[in-house]
Design a protein around this motif. Structure first.
Motif, mmCIF file in Angstrom:
data_model
loop_
_atom_site.group_PDB
_atom_site.id
_atom_site.type_symbol
_atom_site.label_atom_id
_atom_site.label_comp_id
_atom_site.label_asym_id
_atom_site.label_seq_id
_atom_site.Cartn_x
_atom_site.Cartn_y
_atom_site.Cartn_z
ATOM 1 N N TYR A 62 30.768 27.628 39.524
ATOM 2 C CA TYR A 62 30.392 27.522 40.932
ATOM 3 C C TYR A 62 30.466 28.905 41.584
ATOM 4 O O TYR A 62 31.200 29.798 41.141
ATOM 5 C CB TYR A 62 31.307 26.537 41.661
ATOM 6 N N TYR A 63 29.712 29.059 42.657
ATOM 7 C CA TYR A 63 29.633 30.349 43.340
ATOM 8 C C TYR A 63 30.665 30.420 44.457
ATOM 9 O O TYR A 63 30.762 29.515 45.291
ATOM 10 C CB TYR A 63 28.232 30.552 43.915
ATOM 11 N N SER A 64 31.439 31.488 44.465
ATOM 12 C CA SER A 64 32.432 31.698 45.508
ATOM 13 C C SER A 64 31.873 32.638 46.563
ATOM 14 O O SER A 64 31.482 33.774 46.257
ATOM 15 C CB SER A 64 33.710 32.298 44.917
ATOM 16 N N THR A 65 31.820 32.154 47.793
ATOM 17 C CA THR A 65 31.333 32.997 48.885
ATOM 18 C C THR A 65 32.383 34.021 49.319
ATOM 19 O O THR A 65 32.059 34.978 50.017
ATOM 20 C CB THR A 65 30.958 32.123 50.102
ATOM 21 N N ILE A 66 33.627 33.837 48.880
ATOM 22 C CA ILE A 66 34.702 34.765 49.264
ATOM 23 C C ILE A 66 34.544 36.097 48.528
ATOM 24 O O ILE A 66 34.530 37.167 49.144
ATOM 25 C CB ILE A 66 36.080 34.147 48.977
ATOM 26 N N ASN A 67 34.418 36.042 47.193
ATOM 27 C CA ASN A 67 34.256 37.291 46.440
ATOM 28 C C ASN A 67 32.873 37.428 45.816
ATOM 29 O O ASN A 67 32.632 38.336 45.021
ATOM 30 C CB ASN A 67 35.329 37.426 45.350
ATOM 31 N N GLN A 68 31.955 36.524 46.193
ATOM 32 C CA GLN A 68 30.548 36.601 45.812
ATOM 33 C C GLN A 68 30.358 36.727 44.294
ATOM 34 O O GLN A 68 29.659 37.617 43.803
ATOM 35 C CB GLN A 68 29.867 37.769 46.537
ATOM 36 N N TYR B 203 30.597 34.064 40.443
ATOM 37 C CA TYR B 203 30.722 32.716 39.892
ATOM 38 C C TYR B 203 32.091 32.529 39.243
ATOM 39 O O TYR B 203 32.639 33.441 38.620
ATOM 40 C CB TYR B 203 29.610 32.449 38.874
#
Length: 278
Positions: free
Chosen positions: A139-145, A147
Motif C-alpha cells: 500500500y502507498y503511504s502518503t506520509i513518506n510517499q 509503498y
C-alpha cells in the motif's frame, strides 16, 4: 397448636446451618461454571459480558491447517494458545483497507502471529495497539510517499499489514523473512516502553545484554561479515530485533548454531525456545 404438631414441625425443618451450607454450595457451583466458561474450559452456549467465547471449532481448524507453530504444541499448550488467540481477536478492531472485509482466516492467522511472539507472556496482548489494518497487497503511504508491506504506528495505535506479504511470510517458513513476526516484534518493543498495564515486561538486564550483542552483530553486518541476517538488520536496533525475531522462529537451529549467545539471550527475552516448544 398441640405439642405433638409443634414437635413434628421442628423435626421436619432443616437446621439453619444446613440450609446455609446448601446456599453456599449452590453459589460456589454457579461461580465455578462461569469461571470455566470464561477460561474456555467449558462452552456454556452463551457469552459472559466482557469475556470472549472459547475458540470455535472453525477457528481451531484454521490454526490446524495453516499455522505450524500451533500444530507442534502439546495439548495443554494448544489450549493456552487458543485462549490467547480468541482474546486477541476479542479486544482488537480489524479494519479492512481496499478489501470488502477482514475474513475469519485473516483474523485468526494475524492473531496467531501475535500470540506466537508473545506466547511466553500470558498477560501481554500488545494492548496499546487497538487496531489491525489489513490491505490486500503493498500500500502507498502518503506520509513518506513510498509503498509499504507493513508498519506499526503507535500514534494511531495501529498495526498495518499487507495480507499478500503476510501469507508469503508463512508460506516460505525457512527463509528468515516473515512480515507478520517482523511487525509484531516492532509492536512488542514499543509496548514495553509505553506506560500502560503491560509496561516494562521485558527484563531490563536481559535487554542490556541483548543490546550489547546486537551492536556487535550490527557491526559485523555493516562490514560484510555476517552469515545469518540480511543487511537490513543493520539499519537500527529496532530493525535488528525484528529481523532477529524472524530468524528465531523460522531458522532457530541455524540461528543457535551460528550465534549461540545471541540466540540464548533471545530465548530469555521472549521466554520461549522454538527448538524445544513444549
Amino acid at each position: 397448636m398441640t405439642q405433638t404438631h409443634l414437635a413434628i414441625i421442628l423435626q421436619t425443618t432443616p437446621p439453619a446451618n444446613d440450609f446455609m451450607d446448601v446456599i453456599v454450595l449452590a453459589i460456589l457451583s454457579v461461580v465455578v461454571i462461569i469461571l470455566a466458561g470464561m477460561t474456555g474450559r467449558v462452552n456454556m452456549g452463551f457469552q459472559v459480558p466482557g469475556f470472549p467465547r472459547p475458540l470455535s471449532s472453525e477457528r481451531k481448524e484454521i490454526l490446524r491447517k495453516h499455522f505450524p507453530f500451533y500444530k507442534q504444541l502439546t495439548p495443554n499448550r494448544r489450549k493456552r494458545f487458543e485462549q490467547k488467540v480468541q482474546y486477541f481477536i476479542h479486544v482488537k478492531e480489524f479494519i479492512p483497507r481496499q478489501i470488502p472485509k477482514v475474513t475469519e482466516e485473516m483474523k485468526v492467522l494475524i492473531s496467531a502471529c501475535a500470540v506466537q511472539l508473545t506466547f511466553g507472556y500470558p498477560k501481554v496482548f500488545l494492548s496499546h495497539f487497538k487496531r489491525i489494518l489489513v490491505y490486500p497487497d503493498n500500500y502507498y503511504s502518503t506520509i513518506n510517499q513510498t509503498y509499504h508491506k507493513g508498519e506499526v504506528n503507535p500514534r494511531l495505535r495501529a498495526i498495518v499489514l499487507s495480507w499478500k506479504a503476510f501469507v508469503a511470510g508463512y508460506f516460505n517458513s525457512k527463509d528468515g523473512r516473515n512480515l507478520g513476526l517482523h511487525e509484531m516484534a516492532h509492536a512488542l518493543r514499543l509496548e514495553n516502553l509505553i506506560t500502560n498495564a503491560e509496561f516494562n515486561f521485558l527484563d531490563e538486564e536481559v535487554l542490556q545484554h541483548w543490546q550489547f550483542l546486537a551492536d556487535q552483530e550490527m557491526a559485523n553486518i555493516a562490514n560484510g561479515n555476517s552469515t545469518m541476517f540480511r543487511d537490513y538488520a543493520a539499519t537500527n536496533p529496532d530493525e535488528f530485533f525484528s529481523v532477529a525475531v524472524e530468524n528465531f522462529f523460522e531458522r532457530p537451529k541455524k540461528f543457535k548454531s551460528l550465534m549461540p549467545n545471541l540466540y540464548a539471550i533471545l530465548v530469555l527475552l521472549l521466554k520461549q525456545d522454538p527448538i524445544n516448544p513444549v
